[in-house]
Design a protein around this motif. Structure first.
Motif, PDB file in Angstrom:
ATOM      1  N   ASP A  10       0.831  -1.204   0.000  1.00 58.77           N
ATOM      2  CA  ASP A  10       0.000   0.000   0.000  1.00 58.77           C
ATOM      3  C   ASP A  10       0.868   1.258   0.000  1.00 58.77           C
ATOM      4  N   THR A  11       1.875   1.258   0.874  1.00 59.05           N
ATOM      5  CA  THR A  11       2.728   2.444   1.019  1.00 59.05           C
ATOM      6  C   THR A  11       3.487   2.756  -0.261  1.00 59.05           C
ATOM      7  N   LEU A  12       4.134   1.730  -0.844  1.00 60.91           N
ATOM      8  CA  LEU A  12       4.904   1.949  -2.064  1.00 60.91           C
ATOM      9  C   LEU A  12       3.994   2.338  -3.231  1.00 60.91           C
ATOM     10  N   SER A  13       2.843   1.679  -3.333  1.00 64.59           N
ATOM     11  CA  SER A  13       1.924   1.983  -4.426  1.00 64.59           C
ATOM     12  C   SER A  13       1.387   3.401  -4.299  1.00 64.59           C
ATOM     13  N   TRP A  14       1.039   3.776  -3.076  1.00 64.96           N
ATOM     14  CA  TRP A  14       0.509   5.129  -2.866  1.00 64.96           C
ATOM     15  C   TRP A  14       1.586   6.184  -3.159  1.00 64.96           C
ATOM     16  N   ALA A  15       2.811   5.932  -2.698  1.00 61.78           N
ATOM     17  CA  ALA A  15       3.899   6.874  -2.953  1.00 61.78           C
ATOM     18  C   ALA A  15       4.139   7.043  -4.444  1.00 61.78           C
TER      19      ALA A  15
END
Length: 247
Positions: A43-48
């Motif tokens: 989630d974090t990498l995709s959102w970033a």
């Protein structure tokens, strides 16, 4: 190279965690404040990644002339592998046309601003000349008046001098900056660096003199501006030269 390898080593566990293809498990949940809840590394990498893409897109000067909803729809369609209505050549042609339209609009705005400011500053300078017979016009286009004649030597180009000044925005008369009461007199070499009008202006002065100058934007900070001074800003300066220093 070692620093790059070290950084890669730190990222490796994260990369491995999301290296099994573009895993899809639906959009993240928004909390009551509308903030996305990022519950995993993926989630974090995709959102970033998405946030970075959005920042890049929104900072493009042409973005405001587009339909953001269609831009988002197009990106989602492409990511989903949907069939595209435009060929590569058609896409390039459309983007070139978009850029040309933007550049033409910017140029039109620039020309309008140049014309408006030129008319305003000329009107102010004409009125000043009519009301003050002591004002003279320099070949460079600025006006000048001697408020106090100095008895010292004349300022030369590339000479180090000590001076005070105060400045005003010509179009409004609003005070802009000054040394008097704020900081010590300035010690500076004429022309290093200095806007063109001021370089010429100093060379009219003698040590001990005080002059007032009306600088059109063309011989001040120009169309680009400088620091807190925006482009197309005509200025009024009152300058007092205290001392000249030998080479």
């Amino acid at each position: 190279m070692k620093q790059k390898l070290a950084s890669f080593a730190l990222l490796l566990p994260l990369l491995l965690a999301v290296s099994c293809g573009n895993k899809q498990h639906g959009p993240v949940t928004l909390n009551k404040e509308g903030m996305p809840e990022l519950n995993s590394v993926l989630d974090t990498l995709s959102w970033a990644y998405g946030q970075n893409i959005a920042d890049v897109l929104m900072n493009q000067p042409v973005f405001d002339s587009l339909d953001a909803a269609v831009v988002l729809q197009s990106a989602q369609h492409a990511i989903a592998g949907g069939k595209q209505p435009l060929t590569v050549e058609e896409t390039k042609a459309a983007l070139n046309y978009l850029l040309a339209m933007h550049n033409a609009a910017v140029q039109q705005q620039v020309e309008a601003q140049e014309q408006t400011v030129s008319q305003q500053q000329q009107k102010i300078m004409d009125e000043a000349m009519k009301s003050n017979p002591k004002l003279k016009k320099h070949p460079s286009g600025f006006l000048y008046e001697c408020l106090k004649e100095g008895k010292g030597p004349k300022v030369q180009y590339a000479q180090r001098i000590r001076f005070d000044y105060k400045s005003f925005l010509m179009l409004t008369g609003e005070p802009y900056d000054q040394t008097y009461g704020k900081r010590d007199p300035i010690v500076h070499v004429v022309g290093e660096p200095m806007f063109p009008g001021l370089i010429e202006a100093f060379q009219l002065m003698n040590a001990g003199s005080i002059y007032r100058f009306y600088f059109p934007y063309q011989v001040a900070f120009g169309a680009q501006g400088s620091g807190n001074i925006p482009g197309y800003t005509p200025l009024i300066y009152e300058v007092e030269v205290h001392e000249l220093y030998p080479d």
